[in-house]
Scaffold this active site. Structure first.
Site, PDB file in Angstrom:
ATOM      1  N   GLY A  51       0.791  -1.235   0.000  1.00 40.01           N
ATOM      2  CA  GLY A  51       0.000   0.000   0.000  1.00 40.01           C
ATOM      3  C   GLY A  51       0.821   1.281   0.000  1.00 40.01           C
ATOM      4  O   GLY A  51       1.835   1.401  -0.708  1.00 40.01           O
ATOM      5  N   TYR A 234     -17.130   5.635   8.269  1.00 39.99           N
ATOM      6  CA  TYR A 234     -15.698   5.925   8.308  1.00 39.99           C
ATOM      7  C   TYR A 234     -15.363   7.085   9.248  1.00 39.99           C
ATOM      8  O   TYR A 234     -15.048   6.880  10.405  1.00 39.99           O
ATOM      9  CB  TYR A 234     -15.108   6.137   6.891  1.00 39.99           C
ATOM     10  CG  TYR A 234     -13.590   6.011   6.974  1.00 39.99           C
ATOM     11  CD1 TYR A 234     -12.952   4.814   6.680  1.00 39.99           C
ATOM     12  CD2 TYR A 234     -12.806   7.072   7.452  1.00 39.99           C
ATOM     13  CE1 TYR A 234     -11.583   4.666   6.853  1.00 39.99           C
ATOM     14  CE2 TYR A 234     -11.444   6.935   7.621  1.00 39.99           C
ATOM     15  CZ  TYR A 234     -10.829   5.736   7.319  1.00 39.99           C
ATOM     16  OH  TYR A 234      -9.479   5.601   7.503  1.00 39.99           O
TER      17      TYR A 234
HETATM   18  P1  NAI Z   1      -1.901  -1.889   3.939  1.00 34.67           P
HETATM   19  O1  NAI Z   1      -2.737  -2.944   4.545  1.00 34.67           O
HETATM   20  O2  NAI Z   1      -1.577  -1.965   2.491  1.00 34.67           O
HETATM   21  O3  NAI Z   1      -0.474  -1.791   4.718  1.00 34.67           O
HETATM   22  C1  NAI Z   1      -0.333  -2.024   6.070  1.00 34.67           C
HETATM   23  C2  NAI Z   1       1.134  -2.174   6.427  1.00 34.67           C
HETATM   24  O4  NAI Z   1       1.232  -2.315   7.855  1.00 34.67           O
HETATM   25  C3  NAI Z   1       1.812  -3.428   5.842  1.00 34.67           C
HETATM   26  O5  NAI Z   1       3.151  -3.108   5.522  1.00 34.67           O
HETATM   27  C4  NAI Z   1       1.797  -4.411   7.014  1.00 34.67           C
HETATM   28  O6  NAI Z   1       2.835  -5.387   6.978  1.00 34.67           O
HETATM   29  C5  NAI Z   1       2.026  -3.440   8.157  1.00 34.67           C
HETATM   30  N1  NAI Z   1       1.609  -3.964   9.470  1.00 34.67           N
HETATM   31  C6  NAI Z   1       0.381  -4.373   9.880  1.00 34.67           C
HETATM   32  N2  NAI Z   1       0.428  -4.743  11.180  1.00 34.67           N
HETATM   33  C7  NAI Z   1       1.706  -4.570  11.585  1.00 34.67           C
HETATM   34  C8  NAI Z   1       2.398  -4.764  12.805  1.00 34.67           C
HETATM   35  N3  NAI Z   1       1.777  -5.202  13.922  1.00 34.67           N
HETATM   36  N4  NAI Z   1       3.729  -4.506  12.851  1.00 34.67           N
HETATM   37  C9  NAI Z   1       4.396  -4.072  11.746  1.00 34.67           C
HETATM   38  N5  NAI Z   1       3.794  -3.830  10.581  1.00 34.67           N
HETATM   39  C10 NAI Z   1       2.469  -4.076  10.497  1.00 34.67           C
HETATM   40  O7  NAI Z   1      -2.602  -0.515   4.316  1.00 34.67           O
HETATM   41  P2  NAI Z   1      -2.713   0.920   3.622  1.00 34.67           P
HETATM   42  O8  NAI Z   1      -4.052   1.044   3.023  1.00 34.67           O
HETATM   43  O9  NAI Z   1      -1.509   1.262   2.825  1.00 34.67           O
HETATM   44  O10 NAI Z   1      -2.761   1.821   4.940  1.00 34.67           O
HETATM   45  C11 NAI Z   1      -1.674   2.552   5.449  1.00 34.67           C
HETATM   46  C12 NAI Z   1      -2.208   3.803   6.121  1.00 34.67           C
HETATM   47  O11 NAI Z   1      -2.840   4.624   5.136  1.00 34.67           O
HETATM   48  C13 NAI Z   1      -3.269   3.516   7.198  1.00 34.67           C
HETATM   49  O12 NAI Z   1      -3.103   4.425   8.257  1.00 34.67           O
HETATM   50  C14 NAI Z   1      -4.569   3.810   6.466  1.00 34.67           C
HETATM   51  O13 NAI Z   1      -5.611   4.174   7.329  1.00 34.67           O
HETATM   52  C15 NAI Z   1      -4.127   4.982   5.610  1.00 34.67           C
HETATM   53  N6  NAI Z   1      -4.999   5.296   4.472  1.00 34.67           N
HETATM   54  C16 NAI Z   1      -5.489   4.309   3.654  1.00 34.67           C
HETATM   55  C17 NAI Z   1      -6.351   4.623   2.624  1.00 34.67           C
HETATM   56  C18 NAI Z   1      -6.898   3.581   1.716  1.00 34.67           C
HETATM   57  O14 NAI Z   1      -7.855   3.849   1.015  1.00 34.67           O
HETATM   58  N7  NAI Z   1      -6.325   2.411   1.647  1.00 34.67           N
HETATM   59  C19 NAI Z   1      -6.757   6.026   2.366  1.00 34.67           C
HETATM   60  C20 NAI Z   1      -6.116   6.987   3.221  1.00 34.67           C
HETATM   61  C21 NAI Z   1      -5.297   6.615   4.262  1.00 34.67           C
END
Ligand code: NAI
Ligand code: NA
Length: 395
Positions: A51, A234
């Site tokens: 992500g 949300y």
């Molecule tokens: P994702 O699920 O693609 O990435 C999550 C990351 O966190 C991965 O690298 C995973 O290995 C890591 N992770 C999870 N639990 C862990 C732990 N206990 N220790 C170490 N690493 C851990 O998520 P995404 O969507 O990229 O989200 C990242 C941020 O962006 C979040 O705060 C999310 O709320 C925010 N965000 C996401 C949006 C979306 O539409 N996907 C929009 C705007 C913000």
């Protein structure tokens, strides 16, 4: 082995190493053409394997030749059982980074723990001395508190009253009504404990106490706002309380960094298909309409396009263009009036029958499979692949 997608609802139990590698290469190539002037040099990314976090790592490394340490929580492969996609992404990224002479190491473990923080600090001390950017991009459904051992589970629920709206099962294309009962006060507390800012603050405190933050150090964490359509589940729901907390934490961190001229920001990003967002009810239907509208207008972005713009047009640009609440906004195109008006119009007309025409369900589905390295252009899925891939810089 031959690896095929095995989906269960909004997750996929398998991942394809070659597809993940191709996704990483596509992102690297995108950034190579868009260098970041005066960008970061020594970077730690928490949540670096998928992500927005992966895109941040790639942008730092290939946009400004940064040394990167990535922390993440991924499942390694075993004989006959593929790893999780973030494992293969990190393997591909680090292999290519090393080929290109870039420092890239990683730590696979629970970033909420004191142990992973200590291990990361030791690695920074040994190899880099200090960091000038921390990207906090962790998304997790659970957190074990490092001091008390208490385990918190986050939930995606409205607050106050039951929320009823349309959602889509993107595997079948069926649009149906769902009702989600409101979360309790305890649900709110738990969700804030997992996805709020406490852990980000702990990271910065411990890094600072260890003396590994450079002068002019910056940190950024990612948030989401979205339209009134998804507000109840949300931004005004349990997860929204966590994001409120995260955003407030940016100011506390900024205060704590004053003596080193440090800065802390939250960047509000666009809604995108990731493992985290596909689990949220209503959001997939919203995203499939949003994609349709943004693609038609020629302003669609994925994670890498978003983060490239974050670095080049905000974080390392003259003007951060902060909003009234002090946040960076790269959701500006998503939130454009013309975009939201069109999405709302489509939303009011969307049914199982009309979705294929009104929405970009195909785009949603392809993006979902792409997360796991499937349906990626240029990959031969009939070819045997080795599932036992190692991450070259893994500590
Ligand atoms: P994702 O699920 O693609 O990435 C999550 C990351 O966190 C991965 O690298 C995973 O290995 C890591 N992770 C999870 N639990 C862990 C732990 N206990 N220790 C170490 N690493 C851990 O998520 P995404 O969507 O990229 O989200 C990242 C941020 O962006 C979040 O705060 C999310 O709320 C925010 N965000 C996401 C949006 C979306 O539409 N996907 C929009 C705007 C913000
Ligand atoms: Na710049």
């Amino acid at each position: 082995m031959i690896i095929e997608p095995k989906t269960r609802g909004f997750i996929c139990l398998t991942a394809h190493p070659k597809g993940c590698e191709q996704n990483v290469m596509n992102q690297i190539n995108y950034i190579k053409e868009r260098p970041v002037a005066n960008g970061p040099k020594k970077v730690l990314v928490i949540g670096a394997s998928t992500g927005f976090g992966l895109a941040s790592r790639i942008t730092a490394a290939y946009g400004s030749n940064a040394a990167t340490i990535g922390a993440f929580f991924e499942k390694p492969p075993t004989e006959g059982r593929p790893a999780s996609p973030g494992w293969y992404n990190s393997a591909a990224f680090e292999a290519q980074a090393h080929k290109d002479g870039l420092y890239a190491k990683s730590i696979n473990g629970d970033a909420f723990s004191n142990q992973v923080k200590a291990q990361t600090i030791d690695l920074i001390k040994a190899d880099l001395g200090e960091i000038d950017l921390l990207v906090y991009s962790l998304a997790s459904p659970v957190r074990t508190h490092p001091d008390t051992g208490q385990r918190f589970k986050s939930v995606l629920k409205p607050i106050g009253s039951t929320f009823t709206n349309n959602t889509v099962d993107f595997h079948t294309g069926e649009v149906k009504n769902i009702s989600i009962a409101p979360g309790s006060d305890q649900d709110i507390k738990n969700t804030v404990a997992v996805m709020g800012g406490e852990d980000w603050q702990m990271w910065v405190n411990q890094l600072k106490a260890a003396g590994v933050l450079s002068n002019d150090f910056k940190t950024v964490a990612y948030s989401y706002i979205g339209p009134s359509l998804t507000e109840a589940v949300y931004r005004k729901g349990t997860i929204g309380r966590a994001k409120d907390h995260l955003e407030a934490t940016a100011f506390n961190i900024a205060d704590a960094l004053k003596d080193i001229n440090g800065q802390a920001y939250v960047s509000v990003n666009k809604a995108l298909v990731t493992q985290a967002s596909s689990a949220i009810p209503v959001i997939p239907l919203y995203i499939s309409l949003l994609y349709k509208v943004m693609k038609e207008k020629g302003i669609h972005e994925g994670c890498i396009e978003q983060i490239e713009r974050l670095f080049n047009a905000r974080l390392y640009a003259e003007n951060l263009e902060l909003d009234e609440a002090g946040r960076i906004r790269i959701d500006d195109w998503e939130m454009r009036h013309d975009v939201q008006a069109k999405v709302l119009e489509l939303w009011n007309n969307v049914t199982t029958d009309t979705l294929p025409k009104l929405g970009d369900l195909k785009g949603y589905e392809t993006d979902f499979y792409n997360l796991f390295g499937f349906k990626v252009d240029g990959v031969d899925y009939k070819k045997d692949v080795n599932e036992m891939v190692e991450i070259p810089g893994l500590q």
